[in-house]
Structure formats: C-alpha cells, structure tokens
Design a protein around this motif. Structure first.
Motif, PDB file in Angstrom:
ATOM      1  N   GLU A 179       0.814  -1.210   0.000  1.00 21.26           N
ATOM      2  CA  GLU A 179       0.000   0.000   0.000  1.00 21.26           C
ATOM      3  C   GLU A 179       0.850   1.264   0.000  1.00 21.26           C
ATOM      4  OE1 GLU A 179      -2.607  -0.365   3.317  1.00 21.26           O
ATOM      5  OE2 GLU A 179      -3.549  -2.211   2.574  1.00 21.26           O
ATOM      6  N   GLY A 180       2.024   1.224   0.669  1.00 20.53           N
ATOM      7  CA  GLY A 180       2.898   2.378   0.719  1.00 20.53           C
ATOM      8  C   GLY A 180       2.313   3.516   1.552  1.00 20.53           C
ATOM      9  N   PRO A 181       2.918   4.709   1.469  1.00 20.72           N
ATOM     10  CA  PRO A 181       4.144   4.966   0.710  1.00 20.72           C
ATOM     11  C   PRO A 181       5.357   4.296   1.344  1.00 20.72           C
ATOM     12  CG  PRO A 181       3.549   6.884   2.010  1.00 20.72           C
ATOM     13  CD  PRO A 181       2.416   5.921   2.166  1.00 20.72           C
ATOM     14  N   GLU A 219      21.435 -10.669   1.165  1.00 20.91           N
ATOM     15  CA  GLU A 219      21.216  -9.514   0.298  1.00 20.91           C
ATOM     16  C   GLU A 219      20.456  -8.379   0.983  1.00 20.91           C
ATOM     17  OE1 GLU A 219      18.822  -8.497  -3.811  1.00 20.91           O
ATOM     18  OE2 GLU A 219      19.583 -10.528  -3.519  1.00 20.91           O
ATOM     19  N   PRO A 220      21.165  -7.374   1.496  1.00 24.78           N
ATOM     20  CA  PRO A 220      20.456  -6.177   1.951  1.00 24.78           C
ATOM     21  C   PRO A 220      19.640  -5.624   0.783  1.00 24.78           C
ATOM     22  CG  PRO A 220      22.771  -6.109   2.590  1.00 24.78           C
ATOM     23  CD  PRO A 220      22.620  -7.242   1.635  1.00 24.78           C
ATOM     24  N   ALA A 221      18.378  -5.311   1.032  1.00 19.62           N
ATOM     25  CA  ALA A 221      17.471  -4.956  -0.064  1.00 19.62           C
ATOM     26  C   ALA A 221      17.153  -3.470  -0.068  1.00 19.62           C
ATOM     27  CB  ALA A 221      16.176  -5.760   0.065  1.00 19.62           C
ATOM     28  N   ASP A 222      17.251  -2.862  -1.248  1.00 22.32           N
ATOM     29  CA  ASP A 222      16.751  -1.509  -1.421  1.00 22.32           C
ATOM     30  C   ASP A 222      15.231  -1.547  -1.223  1.00 22.32           C
ATOM     31  OD1 ASP A 222      17.129   1.355  -2.802  1.00 22.32           O
ATOM     32  OD2 ASP A 222      15.365   0.368  -3.656  1.00 22.32           O
ATOM     33  N   LYS A 223      14.696  -0.691  -0.364  1.00 23.51           N
ATOM     34  CA  LYS A 223      13.276  -0.761  -0.019  1.00 23.51           C
ATOM     35  C   LYS A 223      12.373  -0.579  -1.231  1.00 23.51           C
ATOM     36  CE  LYS A 223      13.631   0.813   4.789  1.00 23.51           C
ATOM     37  NZ  LYS A 223      13.223   1.851   5.757  1.00 23.51           N
ATOM     38  N   TRP A 224      12.717   0.337  -2.117  1.00 21.27           N
ATOM     39  CA  TRP A 224      11.877   0.565  -3.291  1.00 21.27           C
ATOM     40  C   TRP A 224      11.910  -0.645  -4.217  1.00 21.27           C
ATOM     41  CZ3 TRP A 224      13.267   6.321  -4.865  1.00 21.27           C
ATOM     42  CH2 TRP A 224      12.772   7.186  -3.883  1.00 21.27           C
ATOM     43  N   THR A 225      13.103  -1.227  -4.378  1.00 16.70           N
ATOM     44  CA  THR A 225      13.232  -2.421  -5.223  1.00 16.70           C
ATOM     45  C   THR A 225      12.444  -3.581  -4.624  1.00 16.70           C
ATOM     46  OG1 THR A 225      15.424  -1.719  -5.976  1.00 16.70           O
ATOM     47  CG2 THR A 225      14.870  -4.057  -6.227  1.00 16.70           C
ATOM     48  N   VAL A 236      -0.160  -6.874  -8.115  1.00 13.14           N
ATOM     49  CA  VAL A 236      -0.788  -5.568  -7.900  1.00 13.14           C
ATOM     50  C   VAL A 236       0.156  -4.481  -8.403  1.00 13.14           C
ATOM     51  CG1 VAL A 236      -2.048  -6.411  -5.894  1.00 13.14           C
ATOM     52  CG2 VAL A 236       0.164  -5.317  -5.557  1.00 13.14           C
ATOM     53  N   GLY A 237      -0.355  -3.254  -8.462  1.00 16.83           N
ATOM     54  CA  GLY A 237       0.464  -2.147  -8.929  1.00 16.83           C
ATOM     55  C   GLY A 237       1.537  -1.753  -7.938  1.00 16.83           C
ATOM     56  N   ASN A 238       2.602  -1.129  -8.441  1.00 20.64           N
ATOM     57  CA  ASN A 238       3.683  -0.690  -7.559  1.00 20.64           C
ATOM     58  C   ASN A 238       3.181   0.362  -6.571  1.00 20.64           C
ATOM     59  OD1 ASN A 238       5.404  -2.371  -8.925  1.00 20.64           O
ATOM     60  ND2 ASN A 238       6.387  -0.746 -10.120  1.00 20.64           N
ATOM     61  N   PRO A 239       3.637   0.309  -5.334  1.00 19.86           N
ATOM     62  CA  PRO A 239       3.172   1.261  -4.319  1.00 19.86           C
ATOM     63  C   PRO A 239       3.814   2.634  -4.518  1.00 19.86           C
ATOM     64  CG  PRO A 239       4.915  -0.106  -3.416  1.00 19.86           C
ATOM     65  CD  PRO A 239       4.618  -0.651  -4.789  1.00 19.86           C
ATOM     66  N   PRO A 240       3.214   3.682  -3.951  1.00 17.51           N
ATOM     67  CA  PRO A 240       3.842   5.009  -3.995  1.00 17.51           C
ATOM     68  C   PRO A 240       5.139   5.018  -3.183  1.00 17.51           C
ATOM     69  CG  PRO A 240       1.926   5.007  -2.548  1.00 17.51           C
ATOM     70  CD  PRO A 240       1.923   3.689  -3.244  1.00 17.51           C
ATOM     71  N   LYS A 241       6.055   5.868  -3.583  1.00 19.39           N
ATOM     72  CA  LYS A 241       7.361   5.977  -2.921  1.00 19.39           C
ATOM     73  C   LYS A 241       7.522   7.379  -2.338  1.00 19.39           C
ATOM     74  CE  LYS A 241       8.561   2.113  -5.246  1.00 19.39           C
ATOM     75  NZ  LYS A 241       7.593   2.126  -6.369  1.00 19.39           N
ATOM     76  N   GLU A 242       8.430   7.488  -1.380  1.00 22.43           N
ATOM     77  CA  GLU A 242       8.778   8.793  -0.848  1.00 22.43           C
ATOM     78  C   GLU A 242      10.233   8.793  -0.427  1.00 22.43           C
ATOM     79  OE1 GLU A 242       6.302   9.568   2.535  1.00 22.43           O
ATOM     80  OE2 GLU A 242       7.180   7.971   3.747  1.00 22.43           O
ATOM     81  N   ARG A 247       9.434  12.050   3.959  1.00 19.97           N
ATOM     82  CA  ARG A 247       8.911  11.387   5.156  1.00 19.97           C
ATOM     83  C   ARG A 247       9.132  12.241   6.397  1.00 19.97           C
ATOM     84  NH1 ARG A 247       5.844   9.432   8.278  1.00 19.97           N
ATOM     85  NH2 ARG A 247       6.038   7.416   9.322  1.00 19.97           N
ATOM     86  N   LEU A 248      10.247  12.937   6.453  1.00 19.43           N
ATOM     87  CA  LEU A 248      10.593  13.717   7.639  1.00 19.43           C
ATOM     88  C   LEU A 248       9.757  14.983   7.794  1.00 19.43           C
ATOM     89  CD1 LEU A 248      14.469  13.320   7.514  1.00 19.43           C
ATOM     90  CD2 LEU A 248      12.933  12.344   9.224  1.00 19.43           C
ATOM     91  N   THR A 249       8.949  15.318   6.794  1.00 19.68           N
ATOM     92  CA  THR A 249       8.066  16.484   6.919  1.00 19.68           C
ATOM     93  C   THR A 249       6.867  16.206   7.816  1.00 19.68           C
ATOM     94  OG1 THR A 249       6.823  15.882   4.925  1.00 19.68           O
ATOM     95  CG2 THR A 249       8.740  17.348   4.645  1.00 19.68           C
ATOM     96  N   ASP A 250       6.670  14.949   8.191  1.00 23.17           N
ATOM     97  CA  ASP A 250       5.567  14.576   9.072  1.00 23.17           C
ATOM     98  C   ASP A 250       5.846  15.102  10.482  1.00 23.17           C
ATOM     99  OD1 ASP A 250       3.628  13.408  10.626  1.00 23.17           O
ATOM    100  OD2 ASP A 250       3.871  11.394   9.806  1.00 23.17           O
TER     101      ASP A 250
END
Length: 301
Positions: A179-181, A219-225, A236-242, A247-250
C-alpha cells in the motif's frame, strides 16, 4: 549431547529454536512469563516453565541447563523497559546460573543490528565500531557487553547473535509495502527459521564461543526495489514511494522515528557464512514466497 537447553524469553524466535532443537534430539525447556506463552511452548512440542525474568526469586528457580539462550523481548520500544530486561534481568540470569554447582557451558544472547547506528548505506560487519543513536540501542550495547564479560567471570562462554530485521509467519507485513508509501533506504532481513537456525548451529557446531555473529541474509534490499518486486509477485500495482526528506516532513514523527529513518546501513553475513551456516532463505525472494502465494490465493486466484 548436552543434557538440557533453556530458552529464556521463548517467544517468536525462541519457539522456532525450540522446535528445531527438539527435532534434533535435544531436551529443551522454554521459559515465558505468562500462562498463554507457556501454552504456546507446549503446543510447539517441548517443555514450558513459567517465570518472570525480572523477579530474582523466579530467576533463582530457573531450570538447570548446559546451554542457555536469552531471547527475551522488552515488550516495547522505550529504553526503561529495555534496561529492565536486557541489562538487569540478563545480569541476574548470568549471576544465578554462574553461581550454581554446575554452571552452563554457553550462553547466547540475541541482540539487534540497531547497535550499529548510521553508516550512510555502507556495509557493516562484526568488526564495525558500534555507534548507537538512541537510548534503547545504547542499552543494547551494554547488554552485549554483559552477555560476554559477565558470563566470562563465571567461566561461561557468552556469544552475541546480532539479528537484523526479523520476518516470517505473522510478520510479513505485506500491507505496509503493497500500500505504501515506501520510504527510501535499505532493508536488512533474516527469516525467523534462519535466525533460530543460526543460533542452533552456533551451539551444536560449537562456533563463535565468546564471540559476536551478525545474523542476516545474503542480500540487503533496497526498499523501493523490494516493494516493487513484492507488488509484481502479488499481482498488484507498484506502491507510492517517498524520499527520506519527504517522510521527515511529518510533524507527528517522534525523535526516535526520525533517527531510524535517517539511519542507513547494509549488513554483511560474511562471518556467519564463514562459520558454515547454510541459510534456508538466502534472500527475501525465497523468504517471502509463502506470503506471496497466500496473498495471491486469497486475493487474485
């Protein structure tokens, strides 16, 4: 073969470790504070002992064992709870066992890769200096010292198994990534069966006495990958990214959460591999297969 293995704080990892050691022919007793926790141990097929590890009297009555695994959880994120379990209770356990007529041969303490702090996405291993960034991770560093140094005072070989992010049954958290982001960064992970399997291997194969072992997959994984792979596998479709800055603007983020977002590292399992442990789930691709299949069965097929 040793007479008995005691797993203290026998929860998510401890129950799996107990299953594996029992299947290998070892006499195992798991220790939990609650009746329901003890019932879960018995359901897993080995003996349960009810005790609160923060209670000195209960600690003095813990079952004798030649191998002790301290896998207790603090039950929360705050440093005060961590201090009670990882430092005070651990120290009490070591003292109690160490003063017995027949002290344990070994103690394994299960720690966390949170002790490393931020390394700007670079690889870390057992030789990397520790740089905890929160009060809780500073407590974890102290607990590692106690596990090795206090154990040594009683002639017990203390080993630290430093786990990366645990996942597996009931901890796949698919919705978070589907679901993301999804915030940028790295995921360092180890499947529950391998976290438990590595501890069992260190004991049975007699590896890393008085040492530290980083327990993580290949294998350390890139979160977006990772998130895109998971979405594709689940159909399903790819989730939104940030980005991290987005993220730190929250404004509702706690200071500890901000530090976690800014902390970046990749964990190496080179030493674990060198010791001879063979991972059942070398990467997230193998480890998440059961979760993906279940998702597709329930939602698509």
């Amino acid at each position: 073969m040793v007479d008995r293995v005691a797993i203290l704080g026998c929860g998510y990892i401890g129950i799996e470790l107990g299953r594996q050691l029992t299947a290998a022919g070892y006499d195992v007793v798991g220790v939990r504070r609650s009746e329901s926790g003890c019932a879960a141990i018995e359901d897993a097929g080995f003996e349960a002992h009810q005790a609160d590890l923060t209670d000195p009297e209960a600690v003095s009555n813990l079952p004798d064992a030649e191998w002790v695994v301290f896998a207790a959880s603090s039950g929360g994120r705050d440093a005060e709870a961590a201090q009670r379990i990882y430092v005070e209770a651990l120290d009490s356990v070591i003292e109690s066992y160490g003063e017995r007529e027949s002290p344990p041969d070994r103690l394994v303490y299960t720690s966390s890769t949170g002790v490393y702090g931020d390394h700007d996405g670079e690889f870390v291993d057992e030789s990397t200096p520790l740089d905890p960034t929160t009060e809780k991770t500073r407590v974890l560093v102290e607990a590692e010292r106690i596990a090795r140094e206090r154990s040594a005072e009683y002639g017990i070989d203390g080993t630290v198994a430093r786990f990366s992010g645990l996942y597996g049954p009931n901890r796949y958290r698919l919705e978070r990534y589907l679901e993301g982001p999804v915030t940028e960064g790295y995921l360092n992970m180890v499947h529950r069966e391998d976290a438990a399997g590595a501890v069992g291997y260190l004991l049975i194969a007699d590896r890393a006495r008085d040492g530290v072992v980083l327990v993580t997959d290949d294998e350390p994984a890139d979160k977006w990958t990772f998130a895109d792979w998971l979405a594709n596998e689940c159909g399903v479709g790819n989730p939104p990214k940030e980005t991290k800055q987005q993220r730190l603007t929250d404004d509702e983020l706690s200071e500890a959460a901000r530090r976690r977002i800014l902390t970046s590292k990749r964990c190496s399992n080179g030493y674990l591999r060198e010791l001879g442990y063979d991972l059942r789930y070398p990467t997230f691709r193998e480890g998440y297969r059961a979760a993906v299949d279940a998702y597709r069965s329930e939602n698509i097929e």
